[in-house]
Design a protein around this motif. Sequence first.
Motif, short mmCIF file in Angstrom:
data_model
loop_
_atom_site.label_atom_id
_atom_site.label_comp_id
_atom_site.label_asym_id
_atom_site.label_seq_id
_atom_site.Cartn_x
_atom_site.Cartn_y
_atom_site.Cartn_z
N SER A 174 0.65 -0.88 0.09
CA SER A 174 -0.17 0.11 -0.01
C SER A 174 0.94 1.61 -0.07
O SER A 174 1.73 1.19 0.03
CB SER A 174 -0.85 0.04 1.33
N ALA A 175 0.36 2.32 -0.21
CA ALA A 175 0.88 4.03 -0.21
C ALA A 175 1.55 4.11 0.67
O ALA A 175 2.71 4.87 1.50
CB ALA A 175 -0.14 4.46 -1.20
N ILE A 176 0.71 3.69 2.24
CA ILE A 176 1.42 3.57 3.46
C ILE A 176 2.41 3.30 3.67
O ILE A 176 3.41 3.80 4.79
CB ILE A 176 0.54 3.40 4.50
N GLU A 177 3.05 1.58 3.84
CA GLU A 177 3.40 1.01 3.28
C GLU A 177 4.89 2.21 3.09
O GLU A 177 6.12 1.23 3.35
CB GLU A 177 3.52 -0.10 3.34
N ILE A 178 4.44 1.82 1.34
CA ILE A 178 5.44 2.42 0.69
C ILE A 178 6.63 3.53 1.13
O ILE A 178 7.34 4.00 1.73
CB ILE A 178 5.10 2.52 -0.44
N ALA A 179 5.41 4.63 1.62
CA ALA A 179 5.76 6.19 2.19
C ALA A 179 6.60 5.59 3.66
O ALA A 179 7.82 6.28 3.94
CB ALA A 179 4.32 7.15 2.57
N ARG A 180 6.19 4.78 4.63
CA ARG A 180 7.14 4.21 5.37
C ARG A 180 8.51 3.90 5.16
O ARG A 180 9.19 4.04 6.10
CB ARG A 180 6.11 3.03 6.38
N ALA A 181 8.25 2.71 4.20
CA ALA A 181 9.55 2.26 4.18
C ALA A 181 10.74 3.33 3.36
O ALA A 181 11.82 3.79 4.01
CB ALA A 181 9.39 1.49 3.01
N HIS A 182 9.57 4.37 3.05
CA HIS A 182 10.48 5.85 2.66
C HIS A 182 11.08 6.54 3.70
O HIS A 182 12.63 6.92 3.65
CB HIS A 182 9.88 6.17 1.73
N ASN A 183 10.27 6.48 3.97
CA ASN A 183 10.97 7.50 4.97
C ASN A 183 11.97 6.77 6.41
O ASN A 183 13.43 7.27 6.83
CB ASN A 183 9.60 7.92 6.83
N ALA A 184 11.53 5.91 6.99
CA ALA A 184 12.79 4.68 7.31
C ALA A 184 14.19 4.34 6.78
O ALA A 184 15.73 4.86 7.16
CB ALA A 184 12.28 3.30 7.90
N GLU A 185 14.02 4.56 5.55
CA GLU A 185 15.68 4.92 4.71
C GLU A 185 16.10 5.95 4.64
O GLU A 185 17.38 6.30 4.99
CB GLU A 185 15.44 4.31 2.87
N ALA A 186 15.14 7.02 4.85
CA ALA A 186 15.85 8.88 4.52
C ALA A 186 15.90 8.97 5.58
O ALA A 186 17.05 9.68 6.42
CB ALA A 186 14.70 9.48 4.01
N GLU A 187 15.62 8.35 7.16
CA GLU A 187 16.66 8.45 8.86
C GLU A 187 17.68 8.03 8.17
O GLU A 187 18.14 8.55 9.03
CB GLU A 187 15.12 8.15 9.70
N ARG A 188 17.60 6.57 7.99
CA ARG A 188 18.93 5.78 8.25
C ARG A 188 19.91 6.49 7.15
O ARG A 188 21.27 6.48 7.77
CB ARG A 188 19.22 4.45 7.14
N ARG A 189 19.15 6.93 5.74
CA ARG A 189 20.68 8.18 5.22
C ARG A 189 21.31 9.13 4.98
O ARG A 189 22.61 9.55 5.97
CB ARG A 189 20.12 8.58 4.04
N LYS A 190 19.91 9.91 6.73
CA LYS A 190 20.64 11.12 7.67
C LYS A 190 22.08 10.66 8.26
O LYS A 190 22.55 11.14 8.72
CB LYS A 190 18.97 11.56 8.11
N LEU A 191 22.21 9.77 8.95
CA LEU A 191 22.85 9.32 9.75
C LEU A 191 24.38 9.11 9.22
O LEU A 191 25.22 8.91 10.15
CB LEU A 191 22.25 8.56 10.58
N GLU A 192 24.17 8.80 8.12
CA GLU A 192 25.27 8.50 7.35
C GLU A 192 26.16 9.09 7.03
O GLU A 192 25.64 10.76 7.03
CB GLU A 192 25.67 8.13 5.95
N ARG A 193 27.71 9.17 7.60
CA ARG A 193 28.30 10.36 6.83
C ARG A 193 29.27 9.13 6.20
O ARG A 193 29.56 8.61 6.03
CB ARG A 193 29.35 10.77 7.96
N ARG A 194 30.35 10.21 5.46
CA ARG A 194 30.99 9.83 4.15
C ARG A 194 32.60 10.08 3.82
O ARG A 194 32.76 11.29 4.36
CB ARG A 194 30.09 9.97 3.01
N VAL A 195 33.15 9.55 3.15
CA VAL A 195 35.07 10.44 4.29
C VAL A 195 35.43 9.86 2.52
O VAL A 195 34.97 8.17 1.81
CB VAL A 195 35.55 9.58 4.97
N LYS A 196 36.14 10.01 1.92
CA LYS A 196 37.04 9.79 0.81
C LYS A 196 38.21 9.37 0.84
O LYS A 196 38.48 9.52 2.33
CB LYS A 196 36.82 11.47 -0.27
N ARG A 197 38.21 8.37 0.10
CA ARG A 197 39.16 7.28 -0.41
C ARG A 197 39.74 7.23 -1.22
O ARG A 197 39.33 7.47 -2.65
CB ARG A 197 39.72 6.39 1.15
N ILE A 198 40.72 6.81 -1.11
CA ILE A 198 42.22 6.48 -2.95
C ILE A 198 41.90 4.40 -2.65
O ILE A 198 42.79 3.94 -1.98
CB ILE A 198 43.14 6.80 -2.51
N LYS A 199 41.96 4.30 -3.80
CA LYS A 199 41.56 2.66 -4.41
C LYS A 199 42.74 2.50 -5.13
O LYS A 199 42.84 3.31 -6.09
CB LYS A 199 40.34 2.16 -4.46
#
Length: 118
Positions: A2-27
């Motif tokens: 349902s649209a509500i389930e999709i919205a909940r999944a989207h919001n949970a993913e957005a919250e998880r991504r807000k807590l991520e940080r990124r660092v640059k490295r050389i490979k």
Amino acid sequence: ASAIEIARAHNAEAERRKLERRVKRIKCGGGGAIVADNAAFQAHCTEVEHDDDFTYECEQVELVLGEGDELPDGHVDLESEGVHAFYNALSSEALSLSMRCTLAPFELDGKRYPTLET
């Protein structure tokens, strides 16, 4: 789903991504080793045996740090609430659009700042 389930999944993913940080490295292109900077890449290349086709090629990669991961030494979390960027400018009119703070005015340590000027 349902649209509500999709919205909940989207919001949970957005919250998880807000807590991520990124660092640059050389490979390293010769073996895939990931190092912190140019000096570490140079040290890696002189210490580690590579094949005959190795041409000191590398690429910049971005590592994603999760909520519980520590930032490497010497890095600052620019998204942290306690971090603010200030720019030198003669007046608020001299600020370019990229220098203007959309959150201004803001308060820091009990003092109110109307612009990015100090």
